[in-house]
Design an enzyme around this catalytic site. Sequence first.
Site, PDB file in Angstrom:
ATOM      1  N   CYS A  82       0.836  -1.209   0.000  1.00 45.16           N
ATOM      2  CA  CYS A  82       0.000   0.000   0.000  1.00 45.16           C
ATOM      3  C   CYS A  82       0.873   1.261   0.000  1.00 45.16           C
ATOM      4  O   CYS A  82       1.529   1.550  -0.989  1.00 45.16           O
ATOM      5  CB  CYS A  82      -1.008  -0.027   1.150  1.00 45.16           C
ATOM      6  SG  CYS A  82      -2.376   1.131   0.914  1.00 45.16           S
ATOM      7  N   HIS A 138      -3.660  -5.102   0.318  1.00 42.11           N
ATOM      8  CA  HIS A 138      -3.165  -5.548   1.631  1.00 42.11           C
ATOM      9  C   HIS A 138      -3.265  -7.068   1.758  1.00 42.11           C
ATOM     10  O   HIS A 138      -4.260  -7.589   2.273  1.00 42.11           O
ATOM     11  CB  HIS A 138      -3.982  -4.894   2.751  1.00 42.11           C
ATOM     12  CG  HIS A 138      -3.662  -3.465   2.977  1.00 42.11           C
ATOM     13  ND1 HIS A 138      -2.612  -3.045   3.775  1.00 42.11           N
ATOM     14  CD2 HIS A 138      -4.240  -2.336   2.515  1.00 42.11           C
ATOM     15  CE1 HIS A 138      -2.565  -1.724   3.801  1.00 42.11           C
ATOM     16  NE2 HIS A 138      -3.537  -1.260   3.040  1.00 42.11           N
ATOM     17  N   GLU A 180      -1.824  -8.829   3.813  1.00 40.23           N
ATOM     18  CA  GLU A 180      -1.717  -9.189   5.241  1.00 40.23           C
ATOM     19  C   GLU A 180      -3.025  -9.009   6.006  1.00 40.23           C
ATOM     20  O   GLU A 180      -3.194  -9.563   7.093  1.00 40.23           O
ATOM     21  CB  GLU A 180      -0.603  -8.362   5.910  1.00 40.23           C
ATOM     22  CG  GLU A 180      -0.965  -6.940   6.319  1.00 40.23           C
ATOM     23  CD  GLU A 180      -1.039  -5.916   5.186  1.00 40.23           C
ATOM     24  OE1 GLU A 180      -1.133  -4.723   5.497  1.00 40.23           O
ATOM     25  OE2 GLU A 180      -1.021  -6.311   4.004  1.00 40.23           O
TER      26      GLU A 180
END
Length: 245
Positions: A100, A190, A192
Amino acid sequence: MGSEKRYVVLMCGEDTDYVRKKHGGYFGVFVRMLAEEGERWEVYTVARGEFPEEDKLSDYEGFVITGSCNDAYGNDPWIHQLINLIIKLNSINKKLLGICFGHQILGRALGGKVSRSPSGWDIGVRTITFSSSSLLPFSSLKLPSNLSIIECHRDEIRELPSKAEVIAWSEKTGIEMFRYGDHIMGIQGHPEYTKDILLHLIDRLTQRNFIIESFAVETKLKSRMWEPDKEAWQRLCTSFLKGRL
């Protein structure tokens, strides 16, 4: 202990109470996705001016640059310090994975351009498409040509640095992923994040008047209908960071 491989998370934002209590902070989120046995993971909160010492950079196998509430085209002192660090790490061919804001600051540091997206916020679970040629380096992972990922951004890389290659795009964002040589990769989404983190961030953005209530409600409804391809992203990110591609 001497054989431990060491990795660094360069934290570009602050933890919220929710993420700290539920996930052990964003560092905990990244470690859960990326860490494997026999590794040591460290964190430097660069947004507070904490940076690894320059003479220790060669001790680390790879670096992960996180998301942030800040703009990657901003001029805060720590952002310029981070750009200088990226330039240094690139010069010694260290593995760099940007997520990001991290993706955007990599683009800027290497000579590209970052700005607000003309199409506004991109929040939710979005499908990104890989170019057929870009999948070749990842052929051992047997990835499909499309993957779903959680997005939460309103800035984007508008122009890539020379020598960089677009790996993937979406309907909303032209540069969802890029590679620079064999050692640098940026991901706009993202990989994660879990869905609960996304829903938490939508609430925060609404409370801070960054997005309006009706948009938040619609985004939450859509987000609950789709699942990100977390396992595929985990394989992709760990394989890249650890030189297994």
